[in-house]
Write an enzyme that holds these catalytic residues in place. Structure first.
Site, PDB file in Angstrom:
ATOM      1  N   LYS A 188       4.738 -11.010  46.682  1.00 30.04           N
ATOM      2  CA  LYS A 188       4.006  -9.910  46.037  1.00 30.04           C
ATOM      3  C   LYS A 188       2.590 -10.361  45.661  1.00 30.04           C
ATOM      4  O   LYS A 188       2.150 -11.429  46.063  1.00 30.04           O
ATOM      5  CB  LYS A 188       4.802  -9.390  44.837  1.00 30.04           C
ATOM      6  CG  LYS A 188       6.267  -9.025  45.159  1.00 30.04           C
ATOM      7  CD  LYS A 188       6.426  -7.709  45.932  1.00 30.04           C
ATOM      8  CE  LYS A 188       7.786  -7.525  46.573  1.00 30.04           C
ATOM      9  NZ  LYS A 188       8.884  -7.129  45.715  1.00 30.04           N
TER      10      LYS A 188
HETATM   11  C1  LIG Z   1      10.342  -6.684  45.700  1.00 37.24           C
HETATM   12  C2  LIG Z   1      10.784  -5.314  45.297  1.00 37.24           C
HETATM   13  C3  LIG Z   1      11.755  -5.086  44.324  1.00 37.24           C
HETATM   14  C4  LIG Z   1      12.573  -6.177  43.711  1.00 37.24           C
HETATM   15  O1  LIG Z   1      11.814  -7.175  43.195  1.00 37.24           O
HETATM   16  P1  LIG Z   1      12.492  -8.545  42.698  1.00 37.24           P
HETATM   17  O2  LIG Z   1      11.472  -9.095  41.752  1.00 37.24           O
HETATM   18  O3  LIG Z   1      12.674  -9.384  43.917  1.00 37.24           O
HETATM   19  O4  LIG Z   1      13.774  -8.202  42.047  1.00 37.24           O
HETATM   20  C5  LIG Z   1      12.021  -3.784  43.933  1.00 37.24           C
HETATM   21  N1  LIG Z   1      11.375  -2.749  44.498  1.00 37.24           N
HETATM   22  C6  LIG Z   1      10.467  -2.919  45.473  1.00 37.24           C
HETATM   23  C7  LIG Z   1       9.772  -1.730  46.041  1.00 37.24           C
HETATM   24  C8  LIG Z   1      10.149  -4.208  45.914  1.00 37.24           C
HETATM   25  O5  LIG Z   1       9.265  -4.383  46.901  1.00 37.24           O
END
Ligand SMILES: *Cc1c(COP(=O)(O)O)cnc(C)c1O
Length: 382
Positions: A188
């Site tokens: 991210k």
């Molecule tokens: C990455 C992601 C999540 C989950 O994130 P984590 O921190 O890995 O639990 C939830 N929703 C979306 C749209 C994502 O891209």
């Protein structure tokens, strides 16, 4: 292999984590509070509640809004499974609203139609989770107004979108929702390794989420059933979880927050370079709403010719380009098919899935790496 996304860890980041390792607190301590304040302040929200993942943040956000058995949650089919699973964790029923073909975000028109139908049949959702796909905000003024007119609560899944803006305001300010959730997974925009954070302007929701991330335990006498037995005393007043973020993670996050803006600026520069280089190929580059400043978590192209989708994807992978596909529509997952969902339920999402490819995009990507992606793609499409 050029990955589709990866973190950028500086010496300052490493030093910040090392400092915590030598301090008194390893798990939730002063760095968590500082990180929460930094993210809330960036977003312009009153409060931030940090947890061990965005999945956990979505779960406690749903619990804090009293989502439970007999309730419904709606989200987008084009998202990571976590945006829907959080409803199931609470015992609620999950349904979906198809996407807009240009932004790949939840379609406001489809939402309006589905809400009107649901009102007639008494099947309105309690919670809606719009997802800011690729880092571009949904039209939150429109979604928030629709939800408010039916008395529905809103959680923005902004896992892709920290650093993004809508109509000049930062994503996460909660102007049109109850709670916004960010993810700090390494692919991210900024990372804490694993980690997530919920922002809100409602102090009661913030306190409730703080309690839910730590077993449902409170040390506030006002919330207890009777006066404390002594200075050691705490009470569990509801069923919570252990979703706490560590101070090491928070220190990394705080250090990364200092580079949030340059990260997103770099992603924009690379996205614009892709736009120019790919303009004449038989594909659609990411359409940008004039009111949005995307955080550009993902750069998704949609091939004109769905029949070549798999071969182009495989060709890129074979050439060492770590492309990905975000996402397999959630309703097509076997676990959701078992609930009665079927192909054809959300045609725009399924059409997107038949053409989409996420090209590599990350802050440390070089122009040479990007040129390699472009040249390989040109070769495969010629
Ligand atoms: C990455 C992601 C999540 C989950 O994130 P984590 O921190 O890995 O639990 C939830 N929703 C979306 C749209 C994502 O891209």
């Amino acid at each position: 292999m050029i990955p589709y996304g990866r973190q950028d860890i500086s010496q300052e980041d490493i030093d910040a984590v090392n400092e915590v390792l030598r301090s008194d607190f390893l798990t939730q301590g002063p760095m968590v509070q500082r990180f929460e304040a930094a993210v809330a302040s960036w977003a312009g929200a009153a409060r931030g509640v940090a947890v061990n993942s965005a999945t956990s943040a979505l779960h406690i956000a749903c619990l804090a809004l009293d989502l439970g058995p007999g309730d419904r949650l709606w989200t987008s089919p084009v998202t990571f499974v976590a945006s829907a699973n959080c409803g199931l964790y609470c015992g609620a029923t999950v349904d979906f609203v198809d996407i807009d073909p240009r932004t790949y975000n939840m379609s406001v028109a489809a939402l309006a139609d589905k809400l009107a139908d649901a009102e007639k049949t008494g099947t309105l959702p309690k919670v809606i989770i719009p997802v800011h796909m690729c880092g571009q905000s949904c039209d939150m003024a429109a979604i928030g107004a629709l939800a408010a007119s039916y008395g529905i609560r809103v959680i923005e899944d902004a896992s892709h979108a920290i650093g993004g803006y809508w109509q000049g305001s930062p994503v996460g300010n909660c102007a049109h929702c109850d709670i916004t959730v960010f993810s700090f997974h390494p692919v991210k925009i900024i990372t804490t390794a694993e980690g997530g954070l919920a922002t809100t302007n409602d102090p009661e929701l913030a306190s409730r989420m703080e309690r839910l991330r730590s077993h449902g335990i409170t040390r506030e006498p006002d919330l207890m059933t009777h006066a404390p037995d002594g200075p050691w005393y705490y009470q569990q007043i509801e069923l919570g979880l252990n979703y706490r973020m560590t101070d090491m993670q928070a220190a990394l996050g705080l250090s990364q927050m200092a580079r949030l803006e340059p990260f997103v600026v770099r992603r924009h520069a690379l996205a614009e370079r892709y736009d120019a280089a790919l303009a004449d190929l038989p594909l659609t580059t990411p359409w940008q709403h004039p009111d949005a400043y995307s955080a550009f978590h993902l750069y998704v192209i949609a091939l004109d010719d769905a029949a070549r989708h798999r071969a182009v994807f495989e060709g890129l992978r074979a050439a060492g380009i770590g492309v990905n596909l975000h996402y397999i529509p959630v309703h097509l997952q076997p676990y959701y098919r078992d609930m009665g969902f079927a192909p054809g339920d959300f045609p725009t999402s399924e059409a997107y899935y038949s053409r989409a490819i996420s090209l590599p995009l990350f802050a440390t990507m070089t122009e040479a790496q990007q040129d390699e992606v472009v040249t390989t793609l040109e070769g495969l499409l010629s």
